[in-house]
Design a protein around this motif. Structure first.
Motif, short mmCIF file in Angstrom:
data_model
loop_
_atom_site.label_atom_id
_atom_site.label_comp_id
_atom_site.label_asym_id
_atom_site.label_seq_id
_atom_site.Cartn_x
_atom_site.Cartn_y
_atom_site.Cartn_z
N UNK A 104 9.28 16.43 61.54
CA UNK A 104 8.35 16.91 60.53
C UNK A 104 7.43 15.84 60.03
N UNK A 105 6.87 16.03 58.86
CA UNK A 105 5.84 15.16 58.31
C UNK A 105 6.40 13.80 57.95
N UNK A 106 5.51 12.85 57.87
CA UNK A 106 5.89 11.49 57.47
C UNK A 106 6.25 11.47 55.99
N UNK A 107 6.84 10.39 55.58
CA UNK A 107 7.19 10.22 54.17
C UNK A 107 5.91 10.22 53.33
N UNK A 108 6.00 10.64 52.06
CA UNK A 108 4.82 10.63 51.19
C UNK A 108 4.19 9.24 51.15
N UNK A 109 2.89 9.20 50.91
CA UNK A 109 2.16 7.95 50.90
C UNK A 109 2.71 6.99 49.86
N UNK A 110 3.09 7.52 48.68
CA UNK A 110 3.59 6.64 47.63
C UNK A 110 4.88 5.96 48.06
N UNK A 111 5.71 6.69 48.86
CA UNK A 111 6.96 6.09 49.31
C UNK A 111 6.70 4.98 50.32
N UNK A 112 5.69 5.19 51.18
CA UNK A 112 5.32 4.14 52.12
C UNK A 112 4.79 2.92 51.37
N UNK A 113 4.03 3.18 50.31
CA UNK A 113 3.48 2.09 49.49
C UNK A 113 4.60 1.27 48.86
N UNK A 114 5.56 1.97 48.27
CA UNK A 114 6.69 1.28 47.63
C UNK A 114 7.50 0.51 48.66
N UNK A 115 7.73 1.11 49.83
CA UNK A 115 8.50 0.43 50.87
C UNK A 115 7.79 -0.84 51.34
N UNK A 116 6.48 -0.77 51.44
CA UNK A 116 5.74 -1.97 51.89
C UNK A 116 5.98 -3.13 50.94
N UNK A 117 5.86 -2.88 49.62
CA UNK A 117 5.94 -3.98 48.66
C UNK A 117 7.37 -4.38 48.31
N UNK A 118 8.34 -3.55 48.62
CA UNK A 118 9.73 -3.90 48.32
C UNK A 118 10.55 -4.25 49.56
N UNK A 119 10.00 -3.94 50.76
CA UNK A 119 10.73 -4.24 51.98
C UNK A 119 9.86 -4.97 53.00
N UNK A 120 8.84 -4.30 53.49
CA UNK A 120 8.09 -4.80 54.65
C UNK A 120 7.50 -6.19 54.43
#
Length: 330
Positions: A75-91
């Motif tokens: 199905x669809x990708x994770x919401x944009x806000x979740x990708x944003x949070x993941x970038x700054x807290x993980x990636x």
């Protein structure tokens, strides 16, 4: 494994899966079930090829096909806000954290060259004479160096500083395409500028002015440049010494890490530019301005250590989820 025979036997299934993925918005119920079945089968094929073949092209094509099919099945990708949070807290922080040896080594080499040059210039008037005339040097140490930070409106100066700093970091990131080979030269040029200017200022007895003006923004600014250089050179080394993994796989992972750092440093260098434009030339006492710079530096390093170490302990690498081992070649 006979790769040619394997491809010949299973290509119809791969082509059918590719067709269903392209038709994903118009699938019937039976076709949707078929897509799920083919996705599972082709995922197995990919695992077999990875374990039994070194054909990077075939692995890349199957990886891309499986990744596209997975996106349809799950199905669809994770919401944009979740990708944003993941970038700054993980990636971003985990890539920076995992590069700490390269990062620290780059900083140590840069500072060593800068200090050696500064001492050499400060202790040798004849060297200073090759830099400028006595009147030019006097103007530099008495007014030009300090006025540089206040002669333009703060907002436009902040943008100018951010652009210049981003350009230096971008050079290091772009140099990663050339396996990081130009990065030592880029760093040397900047170390040369810092060392010569420090030598002139200290030689004229204005070292306190130099440190008081360059420290507030220089700490986080140089830290960002060192990080950009570190990941660029790390990518180059990964090609030279990939370890026990395929060189293409390591190169793909490190390449994506460089992109993560490039995006993250946009924000870090923006902070450096704001400090240089609004704090460095401000009428605040020198110790307050330096304290603000130190606080920004410690906050950034603390952020990287906290989030980066936590993500590293979970086995995160900062790579994208379900990334293919190789970039598709067609």
């Amino acid at each position: 494994m006979d790769v040619d025979a394997f491809v010949l036997a299973h290509r119809p299934a791969w082509d059918r899966l590719d067709h269903l993925v392209r038709k994903r918005r118009r699938l019937s119920g039976a076709e949707a079930d078929e897509l799920v079945d083919l996705y599972q089968r082709v995922s197995t094929h990919l695992s077999m090829v990875r374990s039994s073949s070194t054909d990077a092209v075939l692995v890349g094509k199957l990886s891309s096909l499986v990744a596209r099919a997975r996106a349809v099945v799950t199905g669809a990708h994770a919401p944009l806000w979740r990708e944003f949070v993941r970038f700054w807290t993980v990636s971003f922080p985990v890539v920076a954290y995992r590069s700490w040896r390269w990062w620290l080594g780059t900083a140590a080499a840069f500072l060593l060259v800068s200090v050696v040059l500064a001492v050499w210039v400060a202790a040798n008037p004849e060297v200073q004479a090759t830099i400028g005339t006595p009147s030019e040097l006097e103007q530099l140490v008495s007014s030009e160096f300090a006025s540089y930070y206040s002669e333009h409106p703060a907002a436009s100066f902040a943008l100018s500083v951010w652009t210049n700093n981003a350009w230096i970091a971008a050079q290091c990131v772009v140099a990663a395409v050339l396996l990081g080979l130009p990065i030592p030269y880029i760093l040397f040029q900047n170390a040369l500028n810092v060392g010569v200017l420090a030598g002139v200022m200290f030689g004229a007895g204005r070292g306190d002015v130099f440190l008081g003006l360059i420290t507030p923004h220089g700490l986080i600014e140089l830290t960002a440049v060192f990080l950009a250089a570190a990941v660029g050179m790390r990518l180059g080394w990964s090609v030279i010494a990939p370890g026990d993994r395929p060189r293409g796989q390591v190169l793909a992972e490190q390449g994506r890490a460089v992109i993560s750092v490039a995006i993250g440093l946009v924000a870090v260098l923006a902070v450096a530019g704001l400090i240089e434009a609004f704090v460095t030339p401000s009428p605040l006492p020198t110790f307050v301005r330096i304290a603000i710079g130190v606080a920004a530096e410690l906050a950034f390093l603390g952020y990287v250590v906290y989030f980066g170490r936590r993500a590293a302990r979970r086995g995160e690498t900062g790579d994208i989820d379900n990334a293919p081992d190789y970039a598709p070649t067609s």
